[in-house]
Motif scaffolding. Sequence first.
Motif, mmCIF file in Angstrom:
data_model
loop_
_atom_site.group_PDB
_atom_site.id
_atom_site.type_symbol
_atom_site.label_atom_id
_atom_site.label_comp_id
_atom_site.label_asym_id
_atom_site.label_seq_id
_atom_site.Cartn_x
_atom_site.Cartn_y
_atom_site.Cartn_z
ATOM 1 N N UNK A 1 4.591 -2.800 -13.239
ATOM 2 C CA UNK A 1 4.289 -1.446 -12.775
ATOM 3 C C UNK A 1 2.797 -1.192 -12.825
ATOM 4 N N UNK A 2 2.170 -1.590 -13.915
ATOM 5 C CA UNK A 2 0.725 -1.406 -14.070
ATOM 6 C C UNK A 2 -0.043 -2.210 -13.014
ATOM 7 N N UNK A 3 0.400 -3.443 -12.754
ATOM 8 C CA UNK A 3 -0.267 -4.285 -11.756
ATOM 9 C C UNK A 3 -0.170 -3.665 -10.368
ATOM 10 N N UNK A 4 1.012 -3.172 -10.023
ATOM 11 C CA UNK A 4 1.185 -2.540 -8.707
ATOM 12 C C UNK A 4 0.313 -1.293 -8.584
ATOM 13 N N UNK A 5 0.202 -0.537 -9.667
ATOM 14 C CA UNK A 5 -0.654 0.651 -9.648
ATOM 15 C C UNK A 5 -2.119 0.268 -9.482
ATOM 16 N N UNK A 6 -2.553 -0.780 -10.154
ATOM 17 C CA UNK A 6 -3.946 -1.218 -10.020
ATOM 18 C C UNK A 6 -4.255 -1.673 -8.601
ATOM 19 N N UNK A 7 -3.339 -2.424 -7.997
ATOM 20 C CA UNK A 7 -3.538 -2.885 -6.625
ATOM 21 C C UNK A 7 -3.551 -1.698 -5.665
ATOM 22 N N UNK A 8 -2.656 -0.748 -5.888
ATOM 23 C CA UNK A 8 -2.604 0.446 -5.036
ATOM 24 C C UNK A 8 -3.915 1.228 -5.110
ATOM 25 N N UNK A 9 -4.417 1.426 -6.324
ATOM 26 C CA UNK A 9 -5.686 2.150 -6.486
ATOM 27 C C UNK A 9 -6.842 1.393 -5.857
ATOM 28 N N UNK A 10 -6.834 0.074 -5.986
ATOM 29 C CA UNK A 10 -7.895 -0.720 -5.365
ATOM 30 C C UNK A 10 -7.833 -0.600 -3.848
ATOM 31 N N UNK A 11 -6.619 -0.582 -3.310
ATOM 32 C CA UNK A 11 -6.456 -0.423 -1.861
ATOM 33 C C UNK A 11 -6.976 0.943 -1.413
ATOM 34 N N UNK A 12 -6.662 1.973 -2.177
ATOM 35 C CA UNK A 12 -7.163 3.315 -1.863
ATOM 36 C C UNK A 12 -8.685 3.350 -1.905
ATOM 37 N N UNK A 13 -9.251 2.730 -2.907
ATOM 38 C CA UNK A 13 -10.711 2.721 -3.052
ATOM 39 C C UNK A 13 -11.356 1.980 -1.896
ATOM 40 N N UNK A 14 -10.737 0.897 -1.446
ATOM 41 C CA UNK A 14 -11.312 0.142 -0.340
ATOM 42 C C UNK A 14 -11.228 0.916 0.980
ATOM 43 N N UNK A 15 -10.290 1.855 1.050
ATOM 44 C CA UNK A 15 -10.149 2.685 2.248
ATOM 45 C C UNK A 15 -10.942 3.980 2.124
ATOM 46 N N UNK A 16 -11.708 4.117 1.041
ATOM 47 C CA UNK A 16 -12.526 5.302 0.771
ATOM 48 C C UNK A 16 -11.694 6.571 0.618
ATOM 49 N N UNK A 17 -10.501 6.459 0.076
ATOM 50 C CA UNK A 17 -9.672 7.628 -0.213
ATOM 51 C C UNK A 17 -9.843 7.964 -1.683
ATOM 52 N N UNK A 18 -10.923 8.624 -1.992
ATOM 53 C CA UNK A 18 -11.212 8.944 -3.382
ATOM 54 C C UNK A 18 -10.713 10.312 -3.805
ATOM 55 N N UNK A 19 -10.613 11.257 -2.870
ATOM 56 C CA UNK A 19 -10.242 12.598 -3.339
ATOM 57 C C UNK A 19 -8.734 12.731 -3.507
ATOM 58 N N UNK A 20 -8.358 13.692 -4.299
ATOM 59 C CA UNK A 20 -6.974 13.871 -4.729
ATOM 60 C C UNK A 20 -6.034 14.183 -3.561
ATOM 61 N N UNK A 21 -6.461 14.993 -2.606
ATOM 62 C CA UNK A 21 -5.589 15.363 -1.486
ATOM 63 C C UNK A 21 -5.214 14.139 -0.660
ATOM 64 N N UNK A 22 -6.164 13.297 -0.338
ATOM 65 C CA UNK A 22 -5.857 12.086 0.424
ATOM 66 C C UNK A 22 -4.959 11.150 -0.365
#
Length: 130
Positions: free
Chosen positions: A98-119
């Motif tokens: 679960x932790x690994x999937x969350x880390x990958x998901x957050x990294x994917x979001x960061x690479x797409x420049x989706x930093x704010x909470x609404x996105x």
Amino acid sequence: MNTSWLKVIGEVLTSEAVMEPVIAALLGYGINVYNKNRRFRMIMEITADVVDYIEEHYKEWGIKGNQKMEKFLEIFAREFKKHFGRKPTREELETAKIRAEALVFRARLASMNYYNYDNYNIIKKSVIKK
């Protein structure tokens, strides 16, 4: 008003026969909580390190998708055994997955420049629906 019974109860509660087991129990409980937190922190650190390692090398290994998770579980189990001297339990493996999937998901979001909470919430909802 006779309060001598209160004095007797106070003496009994503060006697060595009562206090030593209470102190031992509290100390045991504190050590148990500390070890649980330490183990959880170690699992999180191992997970983050293994995810970073796999993300760095998966292309040269020629793996993707589910193969990456299989590789993660293999490496995680090996690293876990190095640190704890035993194989991880099923619960510990689930926590790590679960932790690994969350880390990958957050990294994917960061690479797409989706930093704010609404996105983040919009993407999270669209991923959950699929």
